[in-house]
Design a protein around this motif. Structure first.
Motif, PDB file in Angstrom:
ATOM      1  N   LEU A   1      -2.609   2.889  -9.380  1.00  0.00           N
ATOM      2  CA  LEU A   1      -3.885   2.197  -9.237  1.00  0.00           C
ATOM      3  C   LEU A   1      -3.999   1.069 -10.241  1.00  0.00           C
ATOM      4  O   LEU A   1      -3.647   1.220 -11.414  1.00  0.00           O
ATOM      5  CB  LEU A   1      -5.043   3.170  -9.448  1.00  0.00           C
ATOM      6  CG  LEU A   1      -5.256   4.219  -8.356  1.00  0.00           C
ATOM      7  CD1 LEU A   1      -6.095   5.370  -8.865  1.00  0.00           C
ATOM      8  CD2 LEU A   1      -5.907   3.581  -7.138  1.00  0.00           C
TER       9      LEU A   1
ATOM     10  N   LEU B   1       0.381   7.804  -6.846  1.00  0.00           N
ATOM     11  CA  LEU B   1      -0.471   6.686  -6.450  1.00  0.00           C
ATOM     12  C   LEU B   1      -0.663   5.826  -7.691  1.00  0.00           C
ATOM     13  O   LEU B   1      -1.115   6.310  -8.727  1.00  0.00           O
ATOM     14  CB  LEU B   1      -1.820   7.198  -5.945  1.00  0.00           C
ATOM     15  CG  LEU B   1      -2.834   6.134  -5.510  1.00  0.00           C
ATOM     16  CD1 LEU B   1      -2.328   5.414  -4.254  1.00  0.00           C
ATOM     17  CD2 LEU B   1      -4.204   6.753  -5.245  1.00  0.00           C
TER      18      LEU B   1
ATOM     19  N   ARG C   1       0.825  -1.209   0.000  1.00  0.00           N
ATOM     20  CA  ARG C   1       0.000   0.000   0.000  1.00  0.00           C
ATOM     21  C   ARG C   1       0.862   1.262   0.000  1.00  0.00           C
ATOM     22  O   ARG C   1       0.503   2.261  -0.606  1.00  0.00           O
ATOM     23  CB  ARG C   1      -0.907   0.022   1.233  1.00  0.00           C
ATOM     24  CG  ARG C   1      -2.043  -0.968   1.222  1.00  0.00           C
ATOM     25  CD  ARG C   1      -3.103  -0.609   0.159  1.00  0.00           C
ATOM     26  NE  ARG C   1      -3.513   0.788   0.164  1.00  0.00           N
ATOM     27  CZ  ARG C   1      -4.407   1.306   0.990  1.00  0.00           C
ATOM     28  NH1 ARG C   1      -4.976   0.552   1.912  1.00  0.00           N
ATOM     29  NH2 ARG C   1      -4.734   2.586   0.908  1.00  0.00           N
TER      30      ARG C   1
ATOM     31  N   TYR D   1      -2.869   2.452 -13.737  1.00  0.00           N
ATOM     32  CA  TYR D   1      -2.950   3.894 -13.892  1.00  0.00           C
ATOM     33  C   TYR D   1      -2.018   4.555 -12.876  1.00  0.00           C
ATOM     34  O   TYR D   1      -1.822   4.060 -11.772  1.00  0.00           O
ATOM     35  CB  TYR D   1      -4.378   4.392 -13.649  1.00  0.00           C
ATOM     36  CG  TYR D   1      -5.353   3.977 -14.715  1.00  0.00           C
ATOM     37  CD1 TYR D   1      -5.940   2.724 -14.692  1.00  0.00           C
ATOM     38  CD2 TYR D   1      -5.675   4.842 -15.755  1.00  0.00           C
ATOM     39  CE1 TYR D   1      -6.830   2.322 -15.674  1.00  0.00           C
ATOM     40  CE2 TYR D   1      -6.570   4.453 -16.751  1.00  0.00           C
ATOM     41  CZ  TYR D   1      -7.140   3.197 -16.700  1.00  0.00           C
ATOM     42  OH  TYR D   1      -8.017   2.817 -17.681  1.00  0.00           O
TER      43      TYR D   1
ATOM     44  N   PHE E   1     -11.455  -0.713  -9.194  1.00  0.00           N
ATOM     45  CA  PHE E   1     -10.126  -0.288  -8.764  1.00  0.00           C
ATOM     46  C   PHE E   1      -9.759  -0.836  -7.391  1.00  0.00           C
ATOM     47  O   PHE E   1     -10.604  -1.019  -6.519  1.00  0.00           O
ATOM     48  CB  PHE E   1     -10.053   1.235  -8.690  1.00  0.00           C
ATOM     49  CG  PHE E   1      -9.942   1.905 -10.025  1.00  0.00           C
ATOM     50  CD1 PHE E   1     -11.074   2.251 -10.741  1.00  0.00           C
ATOM     51  CD2 PHE E   1      -8.694   2.209 -10.554  1.00  0.00           C
ATOM     52  CE1 PHE E   1     -10.969   2.878 -11.974  1.00  0.00           C
ATOM     53  CE2 PHE E   1      -8.581   2.838 -11.786  1.00  0.00           C
ATOM     54  CZ  PHE E   1      -9.718   3.170 -12.496  1.00  0.00           C
ATOM     55  N   GLY E   2      -8.457  -1.044  -7.237  1.00  0.00           N
ATOM     56  CA  GLY E   2      -7.918  -1.317  -5.922  1.00  0.00           C
ATOM     57  C   GLY E   2      -7.692  -0.006  -5.187  1.00  0.00           C
ATOM     58  O   GLY E   2      -7.983   1.071  -5.710  1.00  0.00           O
ATOM     59  N   GLU E   3      -7.157  -0.103  -3.974  1.00  0.00           N
ATOM     60  CA  GLU E   3      -6.924   1.099  -3.172  1.00  0.00           C
ATOM     61  C   GLU E   3      -5.631   1.800  -3.559  1.00  0.00           C
ATOM     62  O   GLU E   3      -5.389   2.922  -3.135  1.00  0.00           O
ATOM     63  CB  GLU E   3      -6.908   0.737  -1.693  1.00  0.00           C
ATOM     64  CG  GLU E   3      -8.265   0.259  -1.179  1.00  0.00           C
ATOM     65  CD  GLU E   3      -8.216  -0.100   0.282  1.00  0.00           C
ATOM     66  OE1 GLU E   3      -9.115   0.317   1.035  1.00  0.00           O
ATOM     67  OE2 GLU E   3      -7.289  -0.829   0.682  1.00  0.00           O
TER      68      GLU E   3
ATOM     69  N   LEU F   1     -14.660  -0.596 -14.686  1.00  0.00           N
ATOM     70  CA  LEU F   1     -13.374  -0.839 -14.044  1.00  0.00           C
ATOM     71  C   LEU F   1     -13.574  -0.895 -12.536  1.00  0.00           C
ATOM     72  O   LEU F   1     -14.227  -0.043 -11.950  1.00  0.00           O
ATOM     73  CB  LEU F   1     -12.385   0.274 -14.384  1.00  0.00           C
ATOM     74  CG  LEU F   1     -12.045   0.469 -15.860  1.00  0.00           C
ATOM     75  CD1 LEU F   1     -11.134   1.681 -16.030  1.00  0.00           C
ATOM     76  CD2 LEU F   1     -11.387  -0.773 -16.431  1.00  0.00           C
TER      77      LEU F   1
ATOM     78  N   GLN G   1      -1.649   8.086 -10.786  1.00  0.00           N
ATOM     79  CA  GLN G   1      -2.412   9.266 -10.373  1.00  0.00           C
ATOM     80  C   GLN G   1      -1.516  10.232  -9.625  1.00  0.00           C
ATOM     81  O   GLN G   1      -0.910   9.881  -8.599  1.00  0.00           O
ATOM     82  CB  GLN G   1      -3.606   8.887  -9.500  1.00  0.00           C
ATOM     83  CG  GLN G   1      -4.523  10.062  -9.185  1.00  0.00           C
ATOM     84  CD  GLN G   1      -5.778   9.651  -8.447  1.00  0.00           C
ATOM     85  OE1 GLN G   1      -5.772   8.707  -7.664  1.00  0.00           O
ATOM     86  NE2 GLN G   1      -6.884  10.343  -8.712  1.00  0.00           N
TER      87      GLN G   1
END
Lengths: 110, 113
Positions: B90, B88, B9, B35, B104-106, B102, B37
């Protein structure tokens, strides 16, 4: 290069107010999606619009896809603090690839 | 069903190092996309994998690479880290059949010092 421009970039309103977020492009999309992202989490899909002129309602949220399929809007009625987050529109300019809008950061004050 | 799981994480690296991030998609989903971010650039597409094959990629340098395993789990690697790689990252999974949603994970938050 296809871009999705969102406006406004930031929005801070009082609980109970209405607001509209816009997503605009010079390109045509076969569909557009709206996501909401909260701090520390990934975006979560709210809706997908696929037909020009389409209007979808999700409780207090109303989504519209422009007739020419180049733009979309998200209208929130009687905003609540739980609506706070980053709102993102997304479209697929090609196969198996999505581009995301610049984002609108909404804060609803109690 | 379990959601998308990303590990680690949080991580901190120094310039020049490399990093590997992992993503486990929703069971049954065969497509994984990545992705980046950042506050300045927003969400930018890195690449998408389906059944161990890269089907599309974004405009990132070759330092960014990925792969997908037979169980649909995916990894992305960034070599020779630069300060600007702080972001970040993703991962999103989808059935891959064109339905488009989609999940998404955290995310994995990478800081490069």
């Amino acid at each position: 290069t296809q871009l999705l421009e969102q406006s406004p970039q930031f929005l801070s309103i009082q609980e109970g107010e209405n607001l509209t977020v816009y997503c605009n492009s010079s390109s045509v999309f076969s569909s557009l999606q709206w996501y909401r992202q909260e701090p520390g989490e990934g975006p979560v899909l709210l809706v997908t619009v696929v037909t020009g002129g389409e209007v979808k309602k999700l409780k207090r949220l109303t989504f519209q896809f422009g007739d020419a399929r180049k733009d979309s809007s998200l209208h929130i009625t009687a905003a609540q603090p739980g609506d706070t987050g980053l709102y993102l529109c997304a479209g697929a300019p090609g196969t198996y690839k999505y581009i995301f809008g610049t984002g609108t950061r909404l804060k609803v004050l109690a | 069903k379990a959601g998308v799981t990303q590990t680690p994480r949080y991580l901190i690296k120094t310039r020049g190092q490399q990093v590997t991030l992992s993503c486990s998609p929703i069971s049954g989903h065969r497509s994984v996309s990545w992705y980046q971010q950042t506050p300045g650039q927003g969400l930018q597409f890195l690449f998408e994998y389906f059944s161990e094959t890269q089907r599309n990629k974004g405009n990132f340098p070759g330092r960014f690479s990925g792969r997908q395993f037979s169980n649909s789990r995916s990894e992305m690697n960034v070599s020779t880290l630069e300060l600007g790689d702080s972001a970040l990252y993703l991962c999103a999974s989808s059935p891959g059949d064109g339905t488009g949603e989609l999940f998404f994970g955290e995310g994995s938050r990478l800081t490069v010092l």
